[in-house]
Motif scaffolding. Structure first.
Motif, PDB file in Angstrom:
ATOM      1  N   ASN A 154       1.163  -1.169   0.020  1.00  0.00           N
ATOM      2  CA  ASN A 154       0.175   0.139  -0.367  1.00  0.00           C
ATOM      3  C   ASN A 154       0.576   1.451   0.221  1.00  0.00           C
ATOM      4  OD1 ASN A 154      -2.634   1.490  -0.240  1.00  0.00           O
ATOM      5  ND2 ASN A 154      -2.051   1.279   2.257  1.00  0.00           N
ATOM      6  N   ILE A 155       1.938   1.526  -0.918  1.00  0.00           N
ATOM      7  CA  ILE A 155       2.326   2.232  -0.516  1.00  0.00           C
ATOM      8  C   ILE A 155       1.829   3.499  -1.588  1.00  0.00           C
ATOM      9  CG2 ILE A 155       4.341   3.280  -2.166  1.00  0.00           C
ATOM     10  CD1 ILE A 155       5.491   0.596  -2.185  1.00  0.00           C
ATOM     11  N   GLN A 156       2.136   5.092  -0.576  1.00  0.00           N
ATOM     12  CA  GLN A 156       1.767   6.224  -1.609  1.00  0.00           C
ATOM     13  C   GLN A 156       2.356   7.276  -1.555  1.00  0.00           C
ATOM     14  OE1 GLN A 156      -1.855   5.845   1.748  1.00  0.00           O
ATOM     15  NE2 GLN A 156      -3.053   4.992   0.373  1.00  0.00           N
ATOM     16  N   THR A 157       1.918   8.721  -2.047  1.00  0.00           N
ATOM     17  CA  THR A 157       1.997   9.109  -2.930  1.00  0.00           C
ATOM     18  C   THR A 157       1.217  10.803  -2.646  1.00  0.00           C
ATOM     19  OG1 THR A 157       2.167   9.319  -4.912  1.00  0.00           O
ATOM     20  CG2 THR A 157       4.221   8.301  -3.906  1.00  0.00           C
ATOM     21  N   ASP A 158       1.295  11.599  -1.839  1.00  0.00           N
ATOM     22  CA  ASP A 158       0.577  12.783  -2.537  1.00  0.00           C
ATOM     23  C   ASP A 158       0.527  14.100  -2.596  1.00  0.00           C
ATOM     24  OD1 ASP A 158      -0.595  11.736   0.136  1.00  0.00           O
ATOM     25  OD2 ASP A 158       0.543  11.978   1.905  1.00  0.00           O
TER      26      ASP A 158
END
Length: 315
Positions: free
Chosen positions: A279-283
């Motif tokens: 669940n790798i996330q960036t904003d």
């Protein structure tokens, strides 16, 4: 149901393309797509057949198109009857605006500027600086005063896990807004065996040839940085400057790593995005210097972005 939705529907029905409709209406493709989906949900019907080469009206869509055409015609006649000068009274506003944005988001910014110009803004000075994500983030942390002095607002991308690091560094000088959060995905062809995965295991990812595209093909890019922080080694086969990397990947049988929904800002390739394990996330952030946050120009800019993305105040 809003008149804006109806106008979007008519334009797409006429042009058979959300992209072309967005260009003529000075808005974003996502804005039109969302409006049409909402309209279909409210009516309980499917208005368009969706194909790679365009969108074409269904039988229900044709019926709706005829009705909506009459509605818009009568609305325009009503406006013309009581406002002989013009359907809209636009007050011209002269302003200067200096924006820093990561390469991909700069395309979004251009669309926003078109919306502002269409609403009456005339820019006596307009600067849009494309800055690589890694360079942007270093600049925000290390050279903050210079950034504050040069730009009225900054569009930046951050590793979701580093929120506190950037919040602590920026909170005193910037108002921060979240545009959206991306889920990091692998882009694969629809016929690829990898489509059997609902989530790409890291053990599989590390064996795949990867192409990255960046404004600087020599430096590590943001994608590499995000994975290195998590101890994941990418098999970078090619480093290409600019968006040509996507087309190169198709020809060389290498894979691209993209964020979703940011991928919607890119040209549709017909490929499939599969989330990567962990669940790798960036904003995607909007940063506005506190000293300028109440300027009417920046308030209007935020309002447009809020209509499109429902901004969330971060700090």
């Amino acid at each position: 149901m809003r008149l804006e939705q109806l106008r979007y529907f008519l334009k797409v029905g006429t042009l058979a393309s959300i992209t072309r409709a967005s260009e003529e209406l000075y808005t974003l493709p996502q804005n039109i797509s969302k409006a049409i989906k909402q309209m279909e949900s409210e009516l309980g019907v499917t208005l368009f057949h969706r194909f790679k080469n365009g969108m074409f009206l269904t039988e229900d869509g044709l019926t709706a198109f005829e009705i909506v055409t009459n509605i818009i015609r009568e609305v325009d006649r009503l406006s013309a009857t009581f406002d002989r000068m013009a359907p809209q009274n636009i007050v011209e506003k002269t302003a200067t605006l200096r924006i820093a944005a990561t390469p991909l988001i700069s395309d979004l910014v251009v669309s926003i500027l078109n919306i502002m110009a269409n609403s009456g803004y005339k820019f006596s000075e307009l600067q849009l600086s494309r800055i690589d994500i890694m360079e942007m983030n270093r600049c925000l942390i290390e050279n903050k005063p210079q950034v504050l002095e040069r730009f009225d607002c900054v569009f930046a991308a951050m590793d979701h896990e580093e929120f506190n690091k950037y919040r602590n560094a920026l909170v005193n000088d910037y108002v921060g807004y979240l545009l959206w959060t991306d889920r990091v995905c692998l882009e694969v062809d629809q016929s690829d065996d990898l489509t059997a995965y609902s989530i790409i295991p890291v053990s599989v990812l590390e064996k795949l040839p990867i192409v990255t595209y960046n404004d600087n093909a020599v430096q590590d890019c943001f994608v590499e940085y995000v994975f290195k922080r998590r101890g994941i080694h990418l098999n970078i086969r090619y480093r290409i400057a600019g968006e040509t990397g996507k087309h190169f990947a198709m020809m060389q049988q290498a894979y691209s790593i993209l964020g979703s929904p940011t991928n919607e800002l890119r040209q549709n390739t017909g490929k499939v995005l599969i989330p990567i394990e962990g669940n790798i996330q960036t904003d995607q952030w909007l940063l506005v210097p506190r000293s300028r946050a109440n300027q009417q120009l920046l308030v209007d800019l935020r309002n447009i972005l809020d209509d499109l993305f429902s901004l969330k105040v971060l700090f």
